[in-house]
Scaffold this motif. Structure first.
Motif: not given
Length: 516
Positions: A1-22, A195-198
């Motif tokens: 595994m590579s990139g253990g200290t790298a910056d995230p490629v993708l980052s989510l914070r506080g994601i919320g989603k509702s479908f009507g009351p659900v 291994e390709e870094g993806v």
């Protein structure tokens, strides 16, 4: 595994989603690092699919921040924008155009051109490079996708995703339709992408795959974040407990007492399903669970359909409790007490436009009626009795069956056959697309039904399921029954040795059947 200290490629914070009351997602955080495989685990309804749709722009988040390579992604993100930004997806249901060639699928939307015409020479060069990257060096790009096996189509899909310079590749249940060997090959390809870094986001119900290929796991439950951490710090039991909110001590129900009595409840004598070169003989006693193993395309499902009368046969007999079942009639098979759960419950099992109650009662209205008229109270009592003990989770009996999770839909189909007092159950991939908590429920239900005297036949591509559930396993290879193993004799290696073409001929110690 590579990139253990790298910056995230993708980052989510506080994601919320509702479908009507659900509330489908509530405050989800997620970081995916380059050169890692990040698994997302959870039961059906945990929020995995909603999260993936937000990442790909198919659904818009209500709250939270989403960044890709440090760039904020707008809340009303479209799928085209997500793809162009570097989000690639390999779906469970592949999106290739099957009537077109491999080359045309790979270049769809971006054909190389010269003077307004497609530059075929340059297209061939580009396509060969794409195929080489996923190990399809010898594949003729002129072949039509419809002519390719599922595993090869999956690699073509991955090649197309990577051709868009994907920074994050999302795999959504990619091995559902693959044989064990094909699944292992796909997982090796996922490891090569790491291994390709993806950055890889891997979603699956198969926990053993997470441990085989994953670095990090995020667990969701009921739309909330439960845990994120290295997979190396977990085992299957701890991961399952986080996913379902309770400990499941034993996924499989364990050995039942030996079925009493020598009489067979189901007998298949000299049956010749279409395409089978030799007649099939099979017997299953009351209280017995028999597994049917084999590679994809070996004839497993066709055998079950022939027993049920759904496919034509060239001869032979099927008997239930010694009484012959008229050939070629599913109605006659059901009346004799045979039930079939098909591999694709949505296409040939459930009636999605009807309610849960109607789906259970559809085949047994007369039993709940009075003088040919439907009696609503008797129907409800009939349905409740059929579903008793199945741990069916739903809001109201009148809710549409399509609103249920995959595991609960499967329980509805089992209840339908219980309502008809089935004596024999033929189960084709009973836990396909089902989360681990529902799997444990279905395994317990199968064991309970066997204990009550049913004869049960299970087809599964997942060998641990057959080995953990069945009293014996019969093996199909190239549309022949080639061997049988008791629970004590059966192992993945022995089953695969028989299932491989001419495997039984090469290994006579593995109990080849006389009828083969």
């Amino acid at each position: 595994m590579s990139g253990g200290t790298a910056d995230p490629v993708l980052s989510l914070r506080g994601i919320g989603k509702s479908f009507g009351p659900v509330r489908a997602l509530d405050g989800i955080d997620l970081d995916v690092l380059p050169g890692t495989v990040h698994c997302v685990a959870g039961e059906n309804g945990a929020g995995k699919s909603t999260l993936m749709k937000i990442l790909t722009g198919a659904v818009h988040r209500d709250a939270g921040e989403y960044t890709l390579q440090g760039e904020p992604m707008r809340r009303m993100l479209t799928p085209v924008e997500a793809r162009n930004s570097g989000i690639g997806v390999v779906y469970q249901e592949l999106s290739l155009l099957t009537d077109l060639s491999v080359a045309d699928n790979l270049c769809m939307g971006a054909f190389p051109s010269r003077a307004g015409l497609v530059d075929r020479r340059r297209q061939r060069s580009l396509v060969h490079a794409m195929l080489d990257r996923v190990g399809l060096v010898g594949l003729d790009p002129r072949r039509t996708v419809a002519d390719l096996p599922t595993a090869t189509r999956q690699l073509v899909e991955i090649a197309r995703v990577l051709s868009n310079d994907a920074k994050v590749v999302i795999f959504d249940e990619p091995t559902t339709a693959l044989s064990p060997e094909e699944a292992d090959a796909l997982l090796a390809r996922v490891a090569a992408l790491r291994e390709e870094g993806v950055a890889v986001l891997y979603i699956t119900h198969r926990i053993e795959e997470m441990f085989q290929v994953g670095d990090t796991v995020t667990v969701l439950r009921d739309g909330t974040h439960v845990h994120t951490g290295p997979l190396a710090n977990q085992d299957e039991d701890s991961l399952i407990a986080m996913m379902v909110g309770r400990a499941i001590a034993n996924l499989y129900p364990g050995r039942r007492p030996e079925p009493s009595g020598a009489d067979a409840r189901l007998e298949v004598r000299g049956l010749r399903p279409e395409g089978f070169p030799a007649p099939v003989d099979l017997s299953v006693r009351a209280g017995e669970v028999v597994g049917v193993a084999g590679l994809l395309g070996s004839g497993r499902s066709e055998l079950l359909r022939a027993i049920f009368g759904a496919d034509p046969v060239g001869g032979g007999r099927v008997l239930v409790d010694g009484r012959p079942v008229p050939r070629g009639s599913t109605r006659a098979a059901a009346r004799r007490g045979i039930g079939l759960l098909t591999e694709d419950r949505k296409e040939s099992g459930l009636l999605p436009e009807l309610s849960i109650e109607e789906n259970i009662a559809i085949a047994s209205w007369r039993r709940a009626g009075v003088r040919g008229l439907v009696h609503r109270r008797r129907v409800r009592d009939h349905v409740e009795a059929a579903a008793d003990g199945l741990r069916l989770r739903f809001g109201a009996w009148t809710d549409p069956v399509a609103s249920l999770s995959g595991g609960n839909q499967q329980k509805v189909l089992i209840a339908r056959w219980r309502a008809l007092d089935a004596k024999v159950l033929l189960l084709d991939e009973p836990t396909k697309g089902v989360d681990v908590g529902a799997k444990a429920d279905i395994y317990r239900i199968i064991a309970d039904l066997a204990a009550s005297g049913l004869a049960i036949v299970v087809v599964s591509s997942y060998l641990p399921e057959l080995l953990g559930l069945c009293d014996r396993v019969v093996v199909v290879s190239e549309r022949r029954l080639v061997g049988e193993l008791s629970a004590e004799e059966a192992s993945e290696e022995r089953v695969l040795a028989l299932a491989s073409p001419r495997g039984a001929d090469d290994r006579p110690d593995l109990n080849p059947l006389e009828s083969s």
